[in-house]
Design an enzyme around this catalytic site. Sequence first.
Site, PDB file in Angstrom:
ATOM      1  N   LYS A   1      -6.451   3.075  24.657  1.00 44.54           N
ATOM      2  CA  LYS A   1      -6.815   2.407  23.307  1.00 44.54           C
ATOM      3  C   LYS A   1      -8.265   2.100  22.803  1.00 44.54           C
ATOM      4  O   LYS A   1      -8.869   2.198  21.813  1.00 44.54           O
ATOM      5  CB  LYS A   1      -5.709   1.314  23.029  1.00 44.54           C
ATOM      6  CG  LYS A   1      -4.547   1.833  22.987  1.00 44.54           C
ATOM      7  CD  LYS A   1      -4.157   2.602  21.662  1.00 44.54           C
ATOM      8  CE  LYS A   1      -2.783   2.837  21.324  1.00 44.54           C
ATOM      9  NZ  LYS A   1      -1.678   1.782  21.032  1.00 44.54           N
TER      10      LYS A   1
ATOM     11  N   TYR B   1      10.101   7.624  22.424  1.00 50.51           N
ATOM     12  CA  TYR B   1       9.794   7.734  23.816  1.00 50.51           C
ATOM     13  C   TYR B   1      10.176   6.484  24.561  1.00 50.51           C
ATOM     14  O   TYR B   1      10.209   6.234  25.568  1.00 50.51           O
ATOM     15  CB  TYR B   1       8.327   7.954  24.224  1.00 50.51           C
ATOM     16  CG  TYR B   1       7.351   6.990  23.463  1.00 50.51           C
ATOM     17  CD1 TYR B   1       7.007   5.638  24.095  1.00 50.51           C
ATOM     18  CD2 TYR B   1       6.720   7.536  22.412  1.00 50.51           C
ATOM     19  CE1 TYR B   1       5.965   5.108  23.107  1.00 50.51           C
ATOM     20  CE2 TYR B   1       5.791   6.859  21.497  1.00 50.51           C
ATOM     21  CZ  TYR B   1       5.499   5.527  22.109  1.00 50.51           C
ATOM     22  OH  TYR B   1       4.571   4.732  21.379  1.00 50.51           O
TER      23      TYR B   1
ATOM     24  N   VAL C   1       0.793  -1.089   0.080  1.00 51.60           N
ATOM     25  CA  VAL C   1       0.125   0.245  -0.097  1.00 51.60           C
ATOM     26  C   VAL C   1       1.026   1.281   0.048  1.00 51.60           C
ATOM     27  O   VAL C   1       1.597   1.585   1.100  1.00 51.60           O
ATOM     28  CB  VAL C   1      -1.044   0.106   1.253  1.00 51.60           C
ATOM     29  CG1 VAL C   1      -1.899   1.265   1.456  1.00 51.60           C
ATOM     30  CG2 VAL C   1      -1.830  -1.349   1.162  1.00 51.60           C
TER      31      VAL C   1
ATOM     32  N   TYR D   1      -5.240   8.869   6.402  1.00 52.31           N
ATOM     33  CA  TYR D   1      -4.549   8.311   7.747  1.00 52.31           C
ATOM     34  C   TYR D   1      -5.774   7.924   8.817  1.00 52.31           C
ATOM     35  O   TYR D   1      -6.622   8.640   9.082  1.00 52.31           O
ATOM     36  CB  TYR D   1      -3.704   9.361   8.359  1.00 52.31           C
ATOM     37  CG  TYR D   1      -2.963   9.214   9.588  1.00 52.31           C
ATOM     38  CD1 TYR D   1      -1.794   8.375   9.460  1.00 52.31           C
ATOM     39  CD2 TYR D   1      -3.555   9.581  10.809  1.00 52.31           C
ATOM     40  CE1 TYR D   1      -1.125   8.062  10.534  1.00 52.31           C
ATOM     41  CE2 TYR D   1      -2.805   9.276  11.931  1.00 52.31           C
ATOM     42  CZ  TYR D   1      -1.561   8.460  12.006  1.00 52.31           C
ATOM     43  OH  TYR D   1      -0.863   8.183  12.920  1.00 52.31           O
TER      44      TYR D   1
ATOM     45  N   LYS E   1      -5.251   9.171  -4.427  1.00 48.30           N
ATOM     46  CA  LYS E   1      -4.770  10.380  -4.536  1.00 48.30           C
ATOM     47  C   LYS E   1      -3.265  10.870  -4.978  1.00 48.30           C
ATOM     48  O   LYS E   1      -2.896  11.948  -5.140  1.00 48.30           O
ATOM     49  CB  LYS E   1      -4.946  11.134  -3.108  1.00 48.30           C
ATOM     50  CG  LYS E   1      -6.399  11.055  -2.558  1.00 48.30           C
ATOM     51  CD  LYS E   1      -6.651  11.754  -1.125  1.00 48.30           C
ATOM     52  CE  LYS E   1      -5.329  11.206  -0.104  1.00 48.30           C
ATOM     53  NZ  LYS E   1      -5.359   9.813   0.162  1.00 48.30           N
TER      54      LYS E   1
ATOM     55  N   ARG F   1       6.403  12.115  13.705  1.00 50.27           N
ATOM     56  CA  ARG F   1       5.457  11.575  14.396  1.00 50.27           C
ATOM     57  C   ARG F   1       5.935  10.490  15.466  1.00 50.27           C
ATOM     58  O   ARG F   1       5.254   9.424  15.935  1.00 50.27           O
ATOM     59  CB  ARG F   1       4.491  11.044  13.664  1.00 50.27           C
ATOM     60  CG  ARG F   1       3.666  12.249  12.658  1.00 50.27           C
ATOM     61  CD  ARG F   1       2.612  11.549  11.933  1.00 50.27           C
ATOM     62  NE  ARG F   1       2.943  10.440  11.068  1.00 50.27           N
ATOM     63  CZ  ARG F   1       3.377  10.458   9.901  1.00 50.27           C
ATOM     64  NH1 ARG F   1       3.666  11.755   9.196  1.00 50.27           N
ATOM     65  NH2 ARG F   1       3.626   9.334   9.239  1.00 50.27           N
TER      66      ARG F   1
ATOM     67  N   GLU G   1      -5.398  -1.361  13.110  1.00 56.66           N
ATOM     68  CA  GLU G   1      -4.508  -1.589  14.318  1.00 56.66           C
ATOM     69  C   GLU G   1      -5.413  -2.633  15.376  1.00 56.66           C
ATOM     70  O   GLU G   1      -4.908  -2.608  16.390  1.00 56.66           O
ATOM     71  CB  GLU G   1      -4.043  -0.361  15.000  1.00 56.66           C
ATOM     72  CG  GLU G   1      -2.888   0.390  14.016  1.00 56.66           C
ATOM     73  CD  GLU G   1      -2.239   1.575  14.689  1.00 56.66           C
ATOM     74  OE1 GLU G   1      -2.436   1.695  15.716  1.00 56.66           O
ATOM     75  OE2 GLU G   1      -1.465   2.203  13.885  1.00 56.66           O
TER      76      GLU G   1
ATOM     77  N   GLU H   1       1.595  -8.453  15.841  1.00 56.82           N
ATOM     78  CA  GLU H   1       1.380  -7.882  17.112  1.00 56.82           C
ATOM     79  C   GLU H   1      -0.121  -8.116  17.664  1.00 56.82           C
ATOM     80  O   GLU H   1      -1.140  -7.819  16.856  1.00 56.82           O
ATOM     81  CB  GLU H   1       1.578  -6.373  17.404  1.00 56.82           C
ATOM     82  CG  GLU H   1       1.684  -5.797  18.336  1.00 56.82           C
ATOM     83  CD  GLU H   1       1.787  -4.503  18.587  1.00 56.82           C
ATOM     84  OE1 GLU H   1       1.542  -3.659  19.534  1.00 56.82           O
ATOM     85  OE2 GLU H   1       2.205  -3.942  17.542  1.00 56.82           O
TER      86      GLU H   1
END
Length: 553
Positions: free
Chosen positions: A368, A480, A245, A304, A274, A495, A443, A360
């Site tokens: 979440k 992080y 993709v 997104y 697009k 990001r 996800e 995962e």
Amino acid sequence: MPPDVGKFLSASSHRRPEKFTKNHVLHHFQDELMKRGSADRHQSLDPAVMSGVCPTEQSPEGCGHETSAEQNPSTTDSHGNFCVCSVMLVVYVVNSTADTPAVYVVFLRKVPAFKPLEPVLMSAKCSPLRLRKKLCPSLLSLLTLSVLLLVSIKYSFISESADFASLSVHQPIHKHAINCAAIYDLDPAEVGKSLIIRRKKMVEDKDKSLIQLTRNCSSFIKIRGYDEVCVSEEEKVFPLAYSLVVHKYAWMVERLIRAAYSPNNIYCIHYDQKSSAEFTAAMEGLARCLPNVFIASKRESVFYASISRLKADLNCLSDLMGSEVRWRYVINLCGQDFPLKSNIELVSELKLLNGSNMLETSRPSELKKQRFSFHFELKDASFEYLKLPVKTEQKKPPPPHGIEMFIGNAYFVLSREFVEHLHSSPVMKDFLEWSEDTYSPDEHFWATLVRLPGVPGEVPRSQADITDLMSKTRLVKWHYLEESLYPPCTGEHVRSVCIFGAAEMHWLLNYGHWFANKFDPKVDPVLIQCLEEKLEEKRKLFQSGTSLTCGWG
């Protein structure tokens, strides 16, 4: 010119190389010869090579001034290393990258040096304490060497320019003069060289050039080496399928396909509706030239974190199920992924899964859970995403069929049996419909379905969480978590995700994952080039001694 001369002084200065004509070289030499007494000692040696310099407070006059031995005595550094001010013959190699012929620039410069470095860095210089008596090296000797080097330029410049003109036609991707084995071994000098390359503004490989190259498919296949890819018997009976993709950077997509390429695999490209006209034309060119690459029959405008990203993969999976290739596992990729294993290595590891899936899948945190507990609406955004799912106050009903929710990421390695089961499953269709108005459904979709009781390759709900570092599908560095779970990013962050740098090559190839994300040639072109080289080496190593079929034979 002896090859060790370039090596000796490839890091003798952190002065940035420039493009020089032959006359520029001569003028540079003359100017530097005249100004040799005014060189700043701190600009003489690359920090990657020299661990320190003569401290200013210990050598107040410095090497950059014409002083007598009495006025400018030798000093020692804080570790007691003897420090002398010396004359060095410096040879700058204006390097031989794909767009710049090699040119040698010669001039005199006074530098500080510590005695322990003398065997490496001081072979062409002498102490000012002896300079008056012995004149070593003499000006005449230096001028003679310079003339010889300039004569070599007269001939090498022309021939190398001709070579470059030929190369640019036959090698469309910019290649850098870098030692990838040294990068892998974390050699400081070579890693430092990759940082210099990164700082340069490189000419981007345009989508248009891929369009032009794929107009002649036989030429494209030969130039990019697709006809040289060989398949072992083990690979031949275990074909893989890919869902790509993508939406930009056509050459990066081509390099991804080439790195993961095997003639017996099958590759589906889903390009964003697009995407630019040039990008889509480049993707169509790839599909036209490579017999086992095709464009998804149905394409989405991908936004997104919306359902469109998931549907793009589902469109490719549907087409792949109708393919004549009886692939064993399917892998989804995006345009900034890159393989860390050769195809034969990947096949060997996938066979060990014995029909189970790799992805995962973890229990969601309360935060979440918000992603699928409320209704989200796709709304216009004022930045790069154009549209984003926005949370409303409307609560969603629980998922259908009593499905227990799990979360993961968008990346999967799924068995053919699992995909076949989902393709005809009403539970999957109902769950997809329910996920339409959730945030980033890709996800949770795969992470949840793989936990359904009875599905091929089931991960039991009672089994512990499988985290992204446990799943081999994709190696990603989160800002992080750096320095706690993995070493710091040496590239850049976008990001909170690391775009890898060349210094991470050894870590990437040895962590154990099959693919990694993110890569960007505008951030670090050396890493991608070196991964390509290393994967090719590994392919040949693992295929050695086996019966091979090459090309599409």
